[in-house]
Design a protein around this motif. Structure first.
Motif, PDB file in Angstrom:
ATOM      1  N   ALA A   1       1.121  -1.507  -0.005  1.00 28.22           N
ATOM      2  CA  ALA A   1      -0.054  -0.288  -0.274  1.00 28.22           C
ATOM      3  C   ALA A   1       0.872   0.847   0.069  1.00 28.22           C
ATOM      4  CB  ALA A   1      -0.908  -0.023   0.906  1.00 28.22           C
ATOM      5  N   ALA A   2       1.711   1.234   0.601  1.00 31.88           N
ATOM      6  CA  ALA A   2       2.824   2.698   1.182  1.00 31.88           C
ATOM      7  C   ALA A   2       3.273   2.593  -0.446  1.00 31.88           C
ATOM      8  CB  ALA A   2       3.536   2.939   2.175  1.00 31.88           C
ATOM      9  N   ALA A   3       4.173   1.423  -0.431  1.00 34.07           N
ATOM     10  CA  ALA A   3       4.891   1.727  -1.715  1.00 34.07           C
ATOM     11  C   ALA A   3       4.299   2.256  -3.142  1.00 34.07           C
ATOM     12  CB  ALA A   3       5.651   0.587  -2.108  1.00 34.07           C
ATOM     13  N   ALA A   4       2.950   1.765  -3.731  1.00 37.39           N
ATOM     14  CA  ALA A   4       2.317   1.985  -4.348  1.00 37.39           C
ATOM     15  C   ALA A   4       1.809   3.679  -4.240  1.00 37.39           C
ATOM     16  CB  ALA A   4       0.840   1.086  -4.683  1.00 37.39           C
ATOM     17  N   SER A   5       1.432   4.002  -3.287  1.00 33.44           N
ATOM     18  CA  SER A   5       0.937   5.496  -3.501  1.00 33.44           C
ATOM     19  C   SER A   5       2.721   5.848  -3.575  1.00 33.44           C
ATOM     20  CB  SER A   5       0.545   5.218  -1.693  1.00 33.44           C
ATOM     21  OG  SER A   5      -0.634   5.414  -1.828  1.00 33.44           O
ATOM     22  N   ALA A   6       3.194   5.744  -3.036  1.00 41.12           N
ATOM     23  CA  ALA A   6       5.215   6.634  -3.560  1.00 41.12           C
ATOM     24  C   ALA A   6       5.158   6.473  -4.849  1.00 41.12           C
ATOM     25  CB  ALA A   6       5.899   5.791  -2.244  1.00 41.12           C
ATOM     26  N   TYR A   7       5.125   5.774  -5.775  1.00 34.62           N
ATOM     27  CA  TYR A   7       4.820   6.081  -6.907  1.00 34.62           C
ATOM     28  C   TYR A   7       3.924   6.464  -8.034  1.00 34.62           C
ATOM     29  CZ  TYR A   7       8.787   2.476  -6.106  1.00 34.62           C
ATOM     30  OH  TYR A   7      10.430   1.755  -5.835  1.00 34.62           O
ATOM     31  N   LYS A   8       3.142   6.273  -7.051  1.00 31.85           N
ATOM     32  CA  LYS A   8       1.930   7.562  -8.397  1.00 31.85           C
ATOM     33  C   LYS A   8       1.848   8.848  -7.695  1.00 31.85           C
ATOM     34  CE  LYS A   8      -2.121   3.602  -7.581  1.00 31.85           C
ATOM     35  NZ  LYS A   8      -2.007   3.404  -8.314  1.00 31.85           N
ATOM     36  N   SER A   9       2.004   9.503  -8.428  1.00 34.22           N
ATOM     37  CA  SER A   9       1.612  10.905  -8.545  1.00 34.22           C
ATOM     38  C   SER A   9       0.434  11.042  -7.583  1.00 34.22           C
ATOM     39  CB  SER A   9       1.194  11.326 -10.203  1.00 34.22           C
ATOM     40  OG  SER A   9      -0.704  10.792 -10.296  1.00 34.22           O
ATOM     41  N   GLU A  10       0.854  12.514  -7.251  1.00 36.04           N
ATOM     42  CA  GLU A  10      -0.187  12.930  -6.522  1.00 36.04           C
ATOM     43  C   GLU A  10      -1.698  13.135  -6.097  1.00 36.04           C
ATOM     44  OE1 GLU A  10      -0.796  17.608  -3.959  1.00 36.04           O
ATOM     45  OE2 GLU A  10       1.236  17.183  -4.707  1.00 36.04           O
ATOM     46  N   VAL A  11      -1.406  13.545  -7.919  1.00 35.37           N
ATOM     47  CA  VAL A  11      -3.506  13.618  -8.109  1.00 35.37           C
ATOM     48  C   VAL A  11      -3.587  12.230  -8.027  1.00 35.37           C
ATOM     49  CG1 VAL A  11      -5.011  14.166 -10.418  1.00 35.37           C
ATOM     50  CG2 VAL A  11      -2.900  15.314  -9.681  1.00 35.37           C
ATOM     51  N   GLU A  12      -3.232  11.296  -8.462  1.00 32.82           N
ATOM     52  CA  GLU A  12      -4.033  10.026  -8.439  1.00 32.82           C
ATOM     53  C   GLU A  12      -4.113   9.711  -7.266  1.00 32.82           C
ATOM     54  OE1 GLU A  12      -3.041   5.738 -10.797  1.00 32.82           O
ATOM     55  OE2 GLU A  12      -2.184   6.954 -10.509  1.00 32.82           O
ATOM     56  N   VAL A  13      -3.059   9.551  -6.295  1.00 32.63           N
ATOM     57  CA  VAL A  13      -3.603   8.917  -4.503  1.00 32.63           C
ATOM     58  C   VAL A  13      -4.500  10.137  -4.289  1.00 32.63           C
ATOM     59  CG1 VAL A  13      -2.189   9.045  -2.360  1.00 32.63           C
ATOM     60  CG2 VAL A  13      -0.813   7.812  -4.177  1.00 32.63           C
ATOM     61  N   SER A  14      -4.694  10.766  -4.560  1.00 33.32           N
ATOM     62  CA  SER A  14      -5.152  12.198  -3.760  1.00 33.32           C
ATOM     63  C   SER A  14      -7.438  11.885  -4.465  1.00 33.32           C
ATOM     64  CB  SER A  14      -5.257  14.010  -4.151  1.00 33.32           C
ATOM     65  OG  SER A  14      -7.012  14.736  -3.989  1.00 33.32           O
ATOM     66  N   LEU A  15      -6.643  11.417  -6.060  1.00 37.30           N
ATOM     67  CA  LEU A  15      -8.460  10.710  -6.379  1.00 37.30           C
ATOM     68  C   LEU A  15      -8.346   9.776  -5.312  1.00 37.30           C
ATOM     69  CD1 LEU A  15      -8.240  11.663 -10.401  1.00 37.30           C
ATOM     70  CD2 LEU A  15      -9.462  12.476  -8.435  1.00 37.30           C
ATOM     71  N   MET A  16      -7.812   8.194  -5.522  1.00 42.78           N
ATOM     72  CA  MET A  16      -8.035   7.641  -4.656  1.00 42.78           C
ATOM     73  C   MET A  16      -8.562   8.247  -3.560  1.00 42.78           C
ATOM     74  SD  MET A  16      -4.910   4.977  -6.381  1.00 42.78           S
ATOM     75  CE  MET A  16      -5.097   3.622  -5.094  1.00 42.78           C
ATOM     76  N   ARG A  17      -8.058   8.418  -2.662  1.00 45.36           N
ATOM     77  CA  ARG A  17      -8.270   9.335  -1.238  1.00 45.36           C
ATOM     78  C   ARG A  17     -10.027   9.382  -1.072  1.00 45.36           C
ATOM     79  NH1 ARG A  17      -5.772   7.649   2.827  1.00 45.36           N
ATOM     80  NH2 ARG A  17      -2.985   7.532   2.164  1.00 45.36           N
ATOM     81  N   SER A  18      -9.830  10.575  -2.388  1.00 42.25           N
ATOM     82  CA  SER A  18     -11.837  10.594  -2.214  1.00 42.25           C
ATOM     83  C   SER A  18     -12.022  10.073  -2.754  1.00 42.25           C
ATOM     84  CB  SER A  18     -11.653  11.427  -3.379  1.00 42.25           C
ATOM     85  OG  SER A  18     -10.556  13.332  -3.307  1.00 42.25           O
TER      86      SER A  18
END
Length: 475
Positions: free
Chosen positions: A438-455
């Motif tokens: 989970a942490a590694a995937a978020s680190a490699y994703k863009s800020e926009v992508e992580v933000s969309l997933m968290r939304s």
């Protein structure tokens, strides 16, 4: 395992009133099988294990947990690789096992669909499809124990993705219990439905972080009783990639499987008693299978393709199965790898994908980089050429103690993941993220992508009670 934290009497009493006292487990011996994954790589301490027998019971259990502020960890066959179905170690989470929900609700050979409970085992789905002369093509090593719900939660892949796609391509509709206990009934068998957001796809691959899948409408395919299977020796990974379009040219849609196996992986399986059909000192091997309806000339197609491949220098030698028993023997060379690797001790598993044309670059870069980081490391590499997915698993050097090897896991995984991402790949192709990635995937994703997933997560599960810490890291 740590002692199980005492369960608040009011919650267990309420849960027992819903599912029956026999299906609320709190004793350490009873919860142990649900507290540890099948490899023993991930372990936790559940507050309790609850085993509902219907969607209504799942809804009531989730509603009670939501009101009590207790997190839920959904669990199917518990065959995952990334700790996605394992509870935390603080005794604060309820494991919700779907193992009692085993009904095949409907099989419709006219529309080629099947509606099932989430707890139905994959092999049972395959058998039910075969009983009406249809095929459910998802196939993987754990099919005798993994469940449909788990396959949906992780968007499972397997050995037939080349032809039929991932699990998300095989699901038409879902029934989902939402984080507050409401039930979304999306069990529709429509091939066309353009009435807004595709909620079905939203829950596939979400690993129970947005809701609990309790039922699914699956799509079936025509049966393919005609099979032609070959084990081939290859000069390189580049040759394996180049062989893919050649196979397609000769077999078209009948090409179902194109698997890759490294020499060390093959040697490991052979050492466990599986016969090697080729006396060939090649660095790489592969399993090819064509499938079609009764009477299809798949054998001729395969022989034609292999002849062209040998002439082009892409295949060094080949063995073609002449009977069902021989076919099973060739498949064993591929399917027994993960089990055989357990004999080497602890395994650091990686499930990565890159563009097919980058497979050779990936293995060429990783081998020296890993050897430099940890001399004597033993990569066991195999996977699916047709979709660019490799299982790049690492076993410890013989001279290194298991604990010392595990201490290097993060460093070694970073090498694998960095190289994969540099080649425009993914650090998880078909096993999901669970807690381990989970942490590694978020680190490699863009800020926009992580933000969309968290939304999305915050919108559906604002209290963060659905499988917390999986897919997205806590915080």
């Amino acid at each position: 395992m740590d002692p199980v934290t005492p369960v608040p009497s009011s919650l267990t009493t309420d849960l027992a009133a819903v599912v029956g006292a026999d299906h609320v487990l709190t004793d350490a011996a009873d919860v142990a099988p649900y507290a540890t994954d099948w490899r023993g790589a991930y372990a936790g301490t559940p507050l309790a294990v609850v085993r509902p027998g219907s969607t209504d019971e799942v809804s009531a259990v989730v509603r009670l947990a939501h009101e009590a502020g207790v997190a839920i960890v959904p669990q199917g066959g518990n065959t995952g690789m990334c700790g996605g179905a394992t509870p935390s170690g603080d005794g604060s989470q309820v494991v919700l096992s779907l193992g009692r929900m085993r009904k095949i609700r409907d099989v419709d050979p006219v529309s080629s669909t099947m509606t099932v409970d989430a707890g139905v085992v994959l092999a049972e789905v395959q058998q039910a499809a075969a009983s009406v002369d249809r095929l459910f093509p998802l196939s993987l090593a754990a099919e005798g124990s993994c469940t449909v719900g788990g396959n949906i939660a992780t968007n499972a892949g397997g050995t037939a993705v080349l032809r039929y796609g991932m699990m998300r391509s095989l699901v038409l509709g879902l029934e989902v219990v939402l984080p507050d206990g409401r039930v979304w009934d999306g069990l529709r068998s429509l091939r066309k439905d353009n009435t807004g957001y595709d909620l079905t796809q939203l829950f596939i691959g979400a690993e129970g972080t947005l809701g609990i899948v309790t039922g699914a409408v699956l799509t079936l395919h025509p049966a393919t009783p005609a099979r032609a299977t070959s084990w081939v020796a290859l000069p390189s990974v580049a040759a394996a990639a180049s062989l893919l379009p050649l196979l397609r040219d000769h077999a078209a849609e009948r090409l179902t499987t194109w698997e890759l196996v490294s020499r060390p992986a093959l040697d490991l399986v052979v050492s466990q008693g599986v016969p090697d059909p080729l006396a060939c000192d090649a660095p790489w091997f592969g399993l090819i299978e064509l499938a079609g309806p009764a009477g299809a000339t798949v054998g001729d197609d395969l022989e034609s393709a292999l002849g062209a491949a040998v002439e082009a220098g892409l295949v060094l030698d080949a063995a073609i199965a002449g009977s069902p028993a021989q076919r099973d023997g060739l498949w064993a060379l591929r399917e027994r790898i993960s089990e055989a690797q357990e004999s080497l001790g602890p395994t650091i598993k990686h499930d990565v994908s890159v563009p097919i044309t980058s497979l050779d670059d990936l293995v060429s870069r990783l081998a020296p980089a890993l050897e430099q980081a940890l001399p004597g490391i033993r990569p066991i590499v195999y996977g699916h050429v047709g979709d660019g997915n490799l299982h790049y698993n690492l076993s410890r050097p013989e001279s290194l103690e298991p604990d010392a090897f595990w201490a290097r896991a993060a460093e070694l995984s970073a090498i694998v993941h960095d190289c994969t991402v540099e080649l425009d790949g993914s650090i998880s192709a078909e096993h999901g993220l669970g807690s381990s990635k989970a942490a590694a995937a978020s680190a490699y994703k863009s800020e926009v992508e992580v933000s969309l997933m968290r939304s999305v997560k915050d919108a559906l599960d604002p209290r963060g009670l659905m499988n917390p810490g999986k897919v997205l890291p806590l915080g």
